[in-house]
Design a protein around this motif. Structure first.
Motif, PDB file in Angstrom:
ATOM      1  N   VAL A 168       0.872  -1.255   0.051  1.00 54.69           N
ATOM      2  CA  VAL A 168      -0.011  -0.089   0.054  1.00 54.69           C
ATOM      3  C   VAL A 168       0.790   1.144   0.002  1.00 54.69           C
ATOM      4  CG1 VAL A 168      -1.651   1.530   1.387  1.00 54.69           C
ATOM      5  CG2 VAL A 168      -1.902  -1.312   0.910  1.00 54.69           C
ATOM      6  N   THR A 169       2.140   1.318   0.685  1.00 55.13           N
ATOM      7  CA  THR A 169       2.940   2.420   0.830  1.00 55.13           C
ATOM      8  C   THR A 169       3.632   2.663  -0.249  1.00 55.13           C
ATOM      9  OG1 THR A 169       3.097   2.121   3.202  1.00 55.13           O
ATOM     10  CG2 THR A 169       4.959   3.248   1.780  1.00 55.13           C
ATOM     11  N   THR A 170       3.754   1.343  -1.029  1.00 56.65           N
ATOM     12  CA  THR A 170       4.533   1.500  -2.566  1.00 56.65           C
ATOM     13  C   THR A 170       3.438   2.226  -3.468  1.00 56.65           C
ATOM     14  OG1 THR A 170       5.780  -0.634  -2.088  1.00 56.65           O
ATOM     15  CG2 THR A 170       5.454   0.029  -4.345  1.00 56.65           C
ATOM     16  N   ALA A 171       2.197   1.766  -3.290  1.00 54.38           N
ATOM     17  CA  ALA A 171       1.187   2.544  -4.078  1.00 54.38           C
ATOM     18  C   ALA A 171       1.239   4.106  -4.204  1.00 54.38           C
ATOM     19  CB  ALA A 171       0.073   1.646  -4.295  1.00 54.38           C
ATOM     20  N   GLU A 172       1.256   4.113  -2.696  1.00 55.18           N
ATOM     21  CA  GLU A 172       1.294   5.575  -2.561  1.00 55.18           C
ATOM     22  C   GLU A 172       2.389   6.377  -3.241  1.00 55.18           C
ATOM     23  OE1 GLU A 172       0.783   5.784   1.597  1.00 55.18           O
ATOM     24  OE2 GLU A 172      -1.437   5.352   1.367  1.00 55.18           O
ATOM     25  N   ARG A 173       3.825   5.880  -3.038  1.00 53.22           N
ATOM     26  CA  ARG A 173       4.767   6.343  -3.637  1.00 53.22           C
ATOM     27  C   ARG A 173       4.740   6.336  -5.180  1.00 53.22           C
ATOM     28  NH1 ARG A 173       8.945   2.969   0.438  1.00 53.22           N
ATOM     29  NH2 ARG A 173       8.611   4.566   2.373  1.00 53.22           N
ATOM     30  N   LEU A 174       4.399   5.398  -5.757  1.00 59.96           N
ATOM     31  CA  LEU A 174       4.058   5.401  -7.255  1.00 59.96           C
ATOM     32  C   LEU A 174       3.101   6.708  -7.629  1.00 59.96           C
ATOM     33  CD1 LEU A 174       3.851   1.733  -7.879  1.00 59.96           C
ATOM     34  CD2 LEU A 174       5.690   3.159  -8.535  1.00 59.96           C
ATOM     35  N   GLN A 180       9.605   7.525 -11.067  1.00 56.60           N
ATOM     36  CA  GLN A 180      10.802   6.943 -10.273  1.00 56.60           C
ATOM     37  C   GLN A 180      10.162   5.491  -9.968  1.00 56.60           C
ATOM     38  OE1 GLN A 180      12.262   8.598  -6.645  1.00 56.60           O
ATOM     39  NE2 GLN A 180      11.882  10.794  -7.438  1.00 56.60           N
ATOM     40  N   GLU A 181       9.399   4.920 -10.742  1.00 53.93           N
ATOM     41  CA  GLU A 181       8.877   3.785 -10.609  1.00 53.93           C
ATOM     42  C   GLU A 181       9.744   2.426 -10.371  1.00 53.93           C
ATOM     43  OE1 GLU A 181       6.430   0.617 -13.367  1.00 53.93           O
ATOM     44  OE2 GLU A 181       5.462   2.460 -13.157  1.00 53.93           O
ATOM     45  N   GLU A 182      10.895   2.385 -11.156  1.00 54.94           N
ATOM     46  CA  GLU A 182      11.574   1.490 -11.221  1.00 54.94           C
ATOM     47  C   GLU A 182      12.486   1.224 -10.020  1.00 54.94           C
ATOM     48  OE1 GLU A 182      15.551  -0.149 -13.782  1.00 54.94           O
ATOM     49  OE2 GLU A 182      14.364   1.142 -14.703  1.00 54.94           O
ATOM     50  N   ARG A 183      12.807   2.582  -9.408  1.00 48.08           N
ATOM     51  CA  ARG A 183      13.645   2.463  -8.133  1.00 48.08           C
ATOM     52  C   ARG A 183      12.716   2.218  -7.081  1.00 48.08           C
ATOM     53  NH1 ARG A 183      14.218   5.610  -4.093  1.00 48.08           N
ATOM     54  NH2 ARG A 183      12.591   7.017  -4.704  1.00 48.08           N
ATOM     55  N   ILE A 184      11.462   2.688  -7.075  1.00 44.02           N
ATOM     56  CA  ILE A 184      10.519   2.428  -5.911  1.00 44.02           C
ATOM     57  C   ILE A 184      10.171   0.826  -6.038  1.00 44.02           C
ATOM     58  CG2 ILE A 184       8.187   2.784  -5.302  1.00 44.02           C
ATOM     59  CD1 ILE A 184       8.427   5.557  -6.238  1.00 44.02           C
ATOM     60  N   ILE A 185       9.874   0.353  -7.169  1.00 42.02           N
ATOM     61  CA  ILE A 185       9.592  -1.271  -7.117  1.00 42.02           C
ATOM     62  C   ILE A 185      10.708  -2.031  -6.825  1.00 42.02           C
ATOM     63  CG2 ILE A 185       9.239  -3.046  -8.658  1.00 42.02           C
ATOM     64  CD1 ILE A 185       6.779  -1.239  -7.888  1.00 42.02           C
ATOM     65  N   ALA A 186      12.015  -1.516  -7.199  1.00 46.37           N
ATOM     66  CA  ALA A 186      13.186  -2.315  -6.601  1.00 46.37           C
ATOM     67  C   ALA A 186      13.487  -2.193  -5.075  1.00 46.37           C
ATOM     68  CB  ALA A 186      14.394  -1.705  -7.341  1.00 46.37           C
ATOM     69  N   ALA A 187      13.327  -1.121  -4.564  1.00 44.08           N
ATOM     70  CA  ALA A 187      13.501  -0.583  -3.162  1.00 44.08           C
ATOM     71  C   ALA A 187      12.451  -1.754  -2.189  1.00 44.08           C
ATOM     72  CB  ALA A 187      13.095   0.791  -2.671  1.00 44.08           C
ATOM     73  N   THR A 188      11.329  -1.794  -2.689  1.00 40.41           N
ATOM     74  CA  THR A 188      10.106  -2.403  -2.198  1.00 40.41           C
ATOM     75  C   THR A 188      10.458  -3.958  -2.102  1.00 40.41           C
ATOM     76  OG1 THR A 188       8.535  -0.968  -2.700  1.00 40.41           O
ATOM     77  CG2 THR A 188       7.806  -2.854  -1.957  1.00 40.41           C
ATOM     78  N   ARG A 189      10.916  -4.542  -3.293  1.00 43.30           N
ATOM     79  CA  ARG A 189      11.125  -5.903  -3.576  1.00 43.30           C
ATOM     80  C   ARG A 189      12.342  -6.211  -2.363  1.00 43.30           C
ATOM     81  NH1 ARG A 189      12.075  -5.632  -8.430  1.00 43.30           N
ATOM     82  NH2 ARG A 189      10.399  -6.420  -9.352  1.00 43.30           N
ATOM     83  N   THR A 190      13.165  -5.395  -2.441  1.00 41.30           N
ATOM     84  CA  THR A 190      14.378  -5.835  -1.439  1.00 41.30           C
ATOM     85  C   THR A 190      14.044  -5.852  -0.090  1.00 41.30           C
ATOM     86  OG1 THR A 190      16.061  -4.474  -2.927  1.00 41.30           O
ATOM     87  CG2 THR A 190      16.649  -4.952  -0.593  1.00 41.30           C
ATOM     88  N   GLN A 191      13.163  -4.708   0.344  1.00 41.07           N
ATOM     89  CA  GLN A 191      12.434  -4.565   1.876  1.00 41.07           C
ATOM     90  C   GLN A 191      11.776  -5.981   2.094  1.00 41.07           C
ATOM     91  OE1 GLN A 191      10.341  -0.954   1.269  1.00 41.07           O
ATOM     92  NE2 GLN A 191      11.871   0.296   2.439  1.00 41.07           N
ATOM     93  N   LEU A 192      10.891  -6.343   1.234  1.00 38.96           N
ATOM     94  CA  LEU A 192       9.969  -7.370   1.349  1.00 38.96           C
ATOM     95  C   LEU A 192      10.800  -8.919   1.409  1.00 38.96           C
ATOM     96  CD1 LEU A 192       7.047  -6.520  -0.787  1.00 38.96           C
ATOM     97  CD2 LEU A 192       7.094  -6.643   1.754  1.00 38.96           C
ATOM     98  N   ARG A 193      11.683  -8.902   0.533  1.00 32.52           N
ATOM     99  CA  ARG A 193      12.643 -10.030   0.629  1.00 32.52           C
ATOM    100  C   ARG A 193      13.436  -9.833   1.818  1.00 32.52           C
ATOM    101  NH1 ARG A 193      15.307 -10.269  -5.475  1.00 32.52           N
ATOM    102  NH2 ARG A 193      13.297 -11.308  -6.475  1.00 32.52           N
ATOM    103  N   MET A 194      13.678  -9.060   2.588  1.00 30.19           N
ATOM    104  CA  MET A 194      14.429  -8.771   3.607  1.00 30.19           C
ATOM    105  C   MET A 194      13.532  -9.213   4.867  1.00 30.19           C
ATOM    106  SD  MET A 194      16.561  -5.233   3.361  1.00 30.19           S
ATOM    107  CE  MET A 194      16.947  -5.143   5.186  1.00 30.19           C
ATOM    108  N   LEU A 195      12.298  -8.806   4.596  1.00 26.49           N
ATOM    109  CA  LEU A 195      11.274  -9.307   5.655  1.00 26.49           C
ATOM    110  C   LEU A 195      10.963 -10.888   5.716  1.00 26.49           C
ATOM    111  CD1 LEU A 195       8.719  -8.471   7.668  1.00 26.49           C
ATOM    112  CD2 LEU A 195       7.488  -8.265   5.363  1.00 26.49           C
TER     113      LEU A 195
END
Length: 206
Positions: A168-174, A180-195
């Protein structure tokens, strides 16, 4: 007679879509609570009484926009999650889908972002309800993935809530920074993988 009936139905649907579009335009810099029925009717070019042939209030118009925006995405996410064989597939399948949907419907998601906080009570509740449904459906699908047996039901729901909150936060940032879609998605992907790395090592106390 059939052709006339279909033509009227088409005209009614076009007017309905015009009303929805007008609401998105009028709320672009404010909120639905600041929009009147007369403003919407004027924007569409219809008399106020014609509005009631489609919606019984501005608030019900907002509910229709929530359904048009979130329900469609929920259905697509559900299809992706049901086919996800591993934890990481929930992430890799969801994020591109969310990004493409926000990209295709930026006004709708801008509306959701605004009304989630500042909208009429029923609209805010509808948005919360849809997010809760997405969370429950994710928890149900995660429960069938190998490795999830270490989680209690409560902890599966907590994990799903963390993932959905991040999306949801990612959608708000988009919505705010579409360039900056590519950077936002890449950052979220990394965060979720860490999670999930932490999640895969979690053991609920039964």
């Amino acid at each position: 007679m059939v052709e006339v009936s279909e033509s009227r139905a088409d005209r009614k649907e076009r007017t309905r879509q015009s009303i929805l579009g007008a609401a998105l335009t009028l709320t672009a810099d404010s909120s639905l609570v600041a929009v009147s029925l007369r403003q919407v009717a004027k924007e569409v070019g219809i008399v106020p009484t014609a509005f009631y042939r489609h919606f019984d209030s501005v608030e019900s118009l907002g509910l229709a926009l929530v359904e048009e925006s979130v329900v469609a995405l929920r259905g697509m996410l559900r299809e992706v999650w049901r086919q996800a064989p591993e934890f990481r597939d929930f992430i890799d399948g969801s994020l591109p889908l969310v990004a493409s949907h926000v990209r295709a419907h930026p006004q709708h998601y801008a509306f959701i972002v605004r009304e989630r906080v500042a909208g009429p009570p029923r609209v805010r509740e509808a948005i919360r309800h849809e997010i809760e449904l997405i969370t429950r459906e994710l928890a149900t699908d995660v429960a069938r993935v190998p490795g999830s047996e270490a989680f209690s039901t409560e902890h599966l729901n907590l994990l799903a809530d963390l993932i959905v909150s991040s999306v949801v936060t990612t959608a708000e940032r988009l919505v705010d920074r579409p360039d900056q879609e590519e950077r936002i998605i890449a950052a979220t992907r990394t965060q979720l993988r860490m999670l999930l790395i932490g999640g895969l090592n979690w053991r609920s106390q039964r």
